[in-house]
Motif scaffolding. Structure first.
Motif, PDB file in Angstrom:
ATOM      1  N   ASN A  11       0.833  -1.207   0.000  1.00  0.00           N
ATOM      2  CA  ASN A  11       0.000   0.000   0.000  1.00  0.00           C
ATOM      3  C   ASN A  11       0.863   1.250   0.000  1.00  0.00           C
ATOM      4  OD1 ASN A  11      -2.379  -1.425  -0.064  1.00  0.00           O
ATOM      5  ND2 ASN A  11      -2.721  -1.324   2.148  1.00  0.00           N
ATOM      6  N   VAL A  12       1.902   1.265   0.834  1.00  0.00           N
ATOM      7  CA  VAL A  12       2.811   2.414   0.903  1.00  0.00           C
ATOM      8  C   VAL A  12       3.527   2.584  -0.435  1.00  0.00           C
ATOM      9  CG1 VAL A  12       4.926   3.296   1.977  1.00  0.00           C
ATOM     10  CG2 VAL A  12       3.107   2.351   3.407  1.00  0.00           C
ATOM     11  N   LYS A  13       4.008   1.468  -0.985  1.00  0.00           N
ATOM     12  CA  LYS A  13       4.710   1.522  -2.277  1.00  0.00           C
ATOM     13  C   LYS A  13       3.791   2.068  -3.375  1.00  0.00           C
ATOM     14  CE  LYS A  13       7.427  -1.385  -5.356  1.00  0.00           C
ATOM     15  NZ  LYS A  13       7.935  -2.733  -5.610  1.00  0.00           N
ATOM     16  N   ASN A  14       2.562   1.565  -3.430  1.00  0.00           N
ATOM     17  CA  ASN A  14       1.602   2.049  -4.429  1.00  0.00           C
ATOM     18  C   ASN A  14       1.282   3.524  -4.237  1.00  0.00           C
ATOM     19  OD1 ASN A  14       1.454  -0.460  -5.645  1.00  0.00           O
ATOM     20  ND2 ASN A  14      -0.373  -1.087  -4.511  1.00  0.00           N
ATOM     21  N   GLU A  15       1.123   3.931  -2.991  1.00  0.00           N
ATOM     22  CA  GLU A  15       0.838   5.340  -2.688  1.00  0.00           C
ATOM     23  C   GLU A  15       2.011   6.225  -3.113  1.00  0.00           C
ATOM     24  OE1 GLU A  15      -1.213   8.719  -1.326  1.00  0.00           O
ATOM     25  OE2 GLU A  15      -1.883   6.716  -1.860  1.00  0.00           O
ATOM     26  N   ASN A  16       3.226   5.787  -2.844  1.00  0.00           N
ATOM     27  CA  ASN A  16       4.405   6.556  -3.242  1.00  0.00           C
ATOM     28  C   ASN A  16       4.527   6.654  -4.760  1.00  0.00           C
ATOM     29  OD1 ASN A  16       5.102   7.177  -0.641  1.00  0.00           O
ATOM     30  ND2 ASN A  16       6.733   5.654  -0.494  1.00  0.00           N
ATOM     31  N   GLU A  17       4.203   5.575  -5.463  1.00  0.00           N
ATOM     32  CA  GLU A  17       4.231   5.617  -6.932  1.00  0.00           C
ATOM     33  C   GLU A  17       3.198   6.615  -7.460  1.00  0.00           C
ATOM     34  OE1 GLU A  17       6.413   4.389  -9.125  1.00  0.00           O
ATOM     35  OE2 GLU A  17       7.501   3.735  -7.346  1.00  0.00           O
ATOM     36  N   ARG A  18       2.034   6.635  -6.847  1.00  0.00           N
ATOM     37  CA  ARG A  18       0.991   7.592  -7.232  1.00  0.00           C
ATOM     38  C   ARG A  18       1.468   9.030  -7.003  1.00  0.00           C
ATOM     39  NH1 ARG A  18      -3.513  10.291  -5.281  1.00  0.00           N
ATOM     40  NH2 ARG A  18      -3.085   9.795  -3.114  1.00  0.00           N
ATOM     41  N   LYS A  19       2.137   9.254  -5.889  1.00  0.00           N
ATOM     42  CA  LYS A  19       2.657  10.594  -5.581  1.00  0.00           C
ATOM     43  C   LYS A  19       3.728  11.001  -6.580  1.00  0.00           C
ATOM     44  CE  LYS A  19       1.765  10.365  -0.602  1.00  0.00           C
ATOM     45  NZ  LYS A  19       2.394  10.274   0.734  1.00  0.00           N
TER      46      LYS A  19
END
Length: 151
Positions: A11-19
């Motif tokens: 979830n953190v990795k996906n959120e960071n990619e989105r950012k």
């Protein structure tokens, strides 16, 4: 427990990619503006060279004038598109800069600005900030964690 931990990491990795994708938006807009600007410049130069040879005193067919007017119309359309792209670019810059300013730590804020607005490479950021590349990467990770995105 291990499954939950991996889910959280994903979830953190996906959120960071989105950012990161959002932050890259300004540079993408900037490249598009530069490309269209280059096209307009090149077409203007070509149109000038056609006009210069058009008055050589040699007989011309009627098709040559039509070709030039078509190119001038194309230049006009590209100039309009360029203006629209510049507006989008400015809006994107303002939005990205606003998001970056949500990061309270000045060093983290600088890393995001240098990376996503200025488009600098990691080593260039490290040089500017007088630190190691490894530290820049660590600051970048922290900054992404602290970045607040408008939903």
């Amino acid at each position: 427990m291990l499954v939950e931990q991996r889910l959280e990491e994903n979830n953190v990795k996906n959120e960071n990619e989105r950012k990161k994708e959002y932050l890259r938006g300004y540079r993408t807009n900037r490249r598009r503006v530069n490309r269209i600007d280059g096209e307009v410049t090149e077409l203007r130069e070509l149109a000038k060279s056609v006009k210069a040879t058009d008055y050589s005193g040699m007989p011309h067919g009627s098709g040559n004038q039509k070709d030039l007017s078509d190119e001038l119309a194309r230049i006009e359309l590209l100039e309009k598109k360029l203006g629209e792209e510049k507006e989008k670019c400015i809006e994107s810059y303002i939005a990205v800069e606003k998001q970056i300013k949500t990061v309270q730590n000045e060093d983290e804020n600088d890393v995001l600005f240098y990376r996503y607005v200025k488009g600098l490479r990691w080593w260039e950021i490290a040089e500017l900030m007088d630190c190691s590349e490894q530290w820049v990467h660590k600051l970048h990770g922290r900054a992404l964690g602290h970045l607040k995105m408008d939903e």
